[in-house]
Design an enzyme around this catalytic site. Structure first.
Site, PDB file in Angstrom:
ATOM      1  N   HIS A 152       3.836 -16.767  46.094  1.00 36.46           N
ATOM      2  CA  HIS A 152       2.630 -16.047  46.502  1.00 36.46           C
ATOM      3  C   HIS A 152       2.983 -14.877  47.410  1.00 36.46           C
ATOM      4  O   HIS A 152       3.983 -14.896  48.120  1.00 36.46           O
ATOM      5  CB  HIS A 152       1.570 -16.972  47.125  1.00 36.46           C
ATOM      6  CG  HIS A 152       1.832 -17.481  48.504  1.00 36.46           C
ATOM      7  ND1 HIS A 152       1.396 -18.718  48.938  1.00 36.46           N
ATOM      8  CD2 HIS A 152       2.452 -16.942  49.578  1.00 36.46           C
ATOM      9  CE1 HIS A 152       1.728 -18.890  50.197  1.00 36.46           C
ATOM     10  NE2 HIS A 152       2.376 -17.832  50.611  1.00 36.46           N
ATOM     11  N   ASP A 192      -3.923 -11.247  55.322  1.00 38.79           N
ATOM     12  CA  ASP A 192      -4.742 -12.429  55.069  1.00 38.79           C
ATOM     13  C   ASP A 192      -5.139 -13.141  56.355  1.00 38.79           C
ATOM     14  O   ASP A 192      -4.648 -12.820  57.431  1.00 38.79           O
ATOM     15  CB  ASP A 192      -4.000 -13.391  54.117  1.00 38.79           C
ATOM     16  CG  ASP A 192      -2.544 -13.609  54.514  1.00 38.79           C
ATOM     17  OD1 ASP A 192      -2.183 -13.283  55.665  1.00 38.79           O
ATOM     18  OD2 ASP A 192      -1.772 -14.093  53.687  1.00 38.79           O
ATOM     19  N   ASN A 209       6.233 -20.664  46.461  1.00 47.78           N
ATOM     20  CA  ASN A 209       5.689 -20.678  45.094  1.00 47.78           C
ATOM     21  C   ASN A 209       5.494 -19.260  44.533  1.00 47.78           C
ATOM     22  O   ASN A 209       4.909 -19.090  43.482  1.00 47.78           O
ATOM     23  CB  ASN A 209       4.359 -21.444  45.053  1.00 47.78           C
ATOM     24  CG  ASN A 209       3.293 -20.802  45.927  1.00 47.78           C
ATOM     25  OD1 ASN A 209       3.550 -19.796  46.582  1.00 47.78           O
ATOM     26  ND2 ASN A 209       2.100 -21.372  45.930  1.00 47.78           N
ATOM     27  N   GLU A 266      -2.168 -16.776  45.184  1.00 44.05           N
ATOM     28  CA  GLU A 266      -1.476 -17.957  44.689  1.00 44.05           C
ATOM     29  C   GLU A 266      -1.228 -17.854  43.183  1.00 44.05           C
ATOM     30  O   GLU A 266      -2.003 -17.200  42.471  1.00 44.05           O
ATOM     31  CB  GLU A 266      -2.340 -19.201  44.951  1.00 44.05           C
ATOM     32  CG  GLU A 266      -2.637 -19.470  46.418  1.00 44.05           C
ATOM     33  CD  GLU A 266      -1.503 -20.172  47.139  1.00 44.05           C
ATOM     34  OE1 GLU A 266      -0.319 -19.942  46.798  1.00 44.05           O
ATOM     35  OE2 GLU A 266      -1.807 -20.950  48.055  1.00 44.05           O
TER      36      GLU A 266
HETATM   37  C1  GLP Z   1       2.085 -17.656  54.312  1.00 44.46           C
HETATM   38  C2  GLP Z   1       1.414 -16.264  54.330  1.00 44.46           C
HETATM   39  C3  GLP Z   1       2.243 -15.251  53.610  1.00 44.46           C
HETATM   40  C4  GLP Z   1       3.693 -15.449  53.977  1.00 44.46           C
HETATM   41  C5  GLP Z   1       4.175 -16.742  53.382  1.00 44.46           C
HETATM   42  C6  GLP Z   1       5.588 -17.124  53.768  1.00 44.46           C
HETATM   43  O1  GLP Z   1       1.300 -18.661  53.807  1.00 44.46           O
HETATM   44  N1  GLP Z   1       0.092 -16.211  53.843  1.00 44.46           N
HETATM   45  O2  GLP Z   1       1.783 -13.946  53.912  1.00 44.46           O
HETATM   46  O3  GLP Z   1       4.475 -14.414  53.470  1.00 44.46           O
HETATM   47  O4  GLP Z   1       3.275 -17.793  53.578  1.00 44.46           O
HETATM   48  O5  GLP Z   1       5.675 -17.624  55.057  1.00 44.46           O
HETATM   49  P1  GLP Z   1       7.026 -17.851  55.820  1.00 44.46           P
HETATM   50  O6  GLP Z   1       7.520 -16.512  56.225  1.00 44.46           O
HETATM   51  O7  GLP Z   1       6.636 -18.675  57.028  1.00 44.46           O
HETATM   52  O8  GLP Z   1       7.941 -18.562  54.899  1.00 44.46           O
END
Ligand code: GLP
Length: 251
Positions: free
Chosen positions: A138, A67, A136, A143
């Site tokens: 995702h 992404d 959440n 989402e």
């Molecule tokens: C982000 C990314 C995800 C990631 C998630 C968790 O928003 N788009 O690909 O896995 O949130 O992030 P973190 O590893 O900082 O908790």
């Protein structure tokens, strides 16, 4: 889904890197799906360390990122382009033309998303997809919603995600409201998936991912339909799974 539980972030990183290293040894031109966020940082550090030791050769590896924020140019400090170059790509021998990260500035977003899917297909699909998980549920930026999208698409970020990611920005207002993300089918088509989660903050969603029904309210719950998913957690993220499920590979 296979569960692997380690003591801490470094244990997860070593376990993930072991699997990636072995995969690239067997298939030097492997197509890797890559994630951003805090969680994969230790794994990227471990991959760089092994590259420097001559254990991993990235010269033929191809990558597709999950992404990118929409509206951020590649040189924005918080863009996922910048993240990937800073934390992985500029330290290893990957070829620039083999790196694919969704564009956060494509004017014709729909055409761009189609093209991203076509490029993945032209490379033979994703062999090994690395995933984090949002609080959440995702994955990528898919989402929770009434309906999930199959392919790469433009998405409005949820308030929860904007709040969670605001820690990387000077203020909540600066967090982009939109993103481009691989879709559920893009992710589910990967041959092998490694999902990493660490810390207390992920314990609840990890429990739900394993124990809830398969629901669009928890996009990560769809991973239970995939035949080759390994979830790598530390003791905190896996704390509600300790009873009975600490099985294969756990230590
Ligand atoms: C982000 C990314 C995800 C990631 C998630 C968790 O928003 N788009 O690909 O896995 O949130 O992030 P973190 O590893 O900082 O908790």
């Amino acid at each position: 889904m296979e569960l692997w539980m380690g003591n801490d972030s470094q244990a997860i990183a070593e376990q993930a890197a072991d699997r990636i290293e072995e995969f690239i040894r067997r298939k030097p031109d492997a197509v890797l799906g890559l994630a951003t966020g805090s969680t994969p940082l230790a794994t990227y550090r471990e991959l760089i360390r092994r590259y420097r030791l001559g254990r991993i050769d990235f010269s033929q590896v191809r990558t597709f990122n999950l992404d990118e924020y929409y509206g951020l140019s590649p040189d924005h400090p918080q863009s996922y382009h910048n993240y990937m170059y800073e934390h992985l790509f500029r330290h290893i021998n990957i070829e620039k033309q083999n790196i694919h990260i969704p564009s956060g500035t494509a004017p014709d977003v729909e055409a761009y998303c189609r093209e991203y899917e076509e490029t993945i297909a032209a490379c033979g699909g994703i062999d090994l997809q690395l995933l984090g998980i949002g609080v959440n549920g995702h994955i990528g930026f898919n989402e929770p919603a009434e309906e999930l999208e199959p392919g790469t698409h433009f998405v409005k970020l949820s308030d929860e995600t904007i709040a969670a990611n605001s820690r990387f920005f000077a203020s909540l207002e600066e967090v982009p409201r939109y993103a481009i993300t691989m879709g559920m089918s893009t992710i589910m088509s990967a041959r092998k998936i490694l999902l990493l989660a660490e810390g207390e903050g992920k314990a609840q969603i990890i429990r739900q991912m394993f124990d809830s029904g398969i629901t669009t309210g928890i996009p990560a719950s769809f991973l239970r339909l995939h035949h080759d998913v390994t979830v790598l957690v530390d003791r905190q993220a896996g704390r509600y799974l300790m009873n009975g499920r600490e099985g294969a590979g756990a230590r």
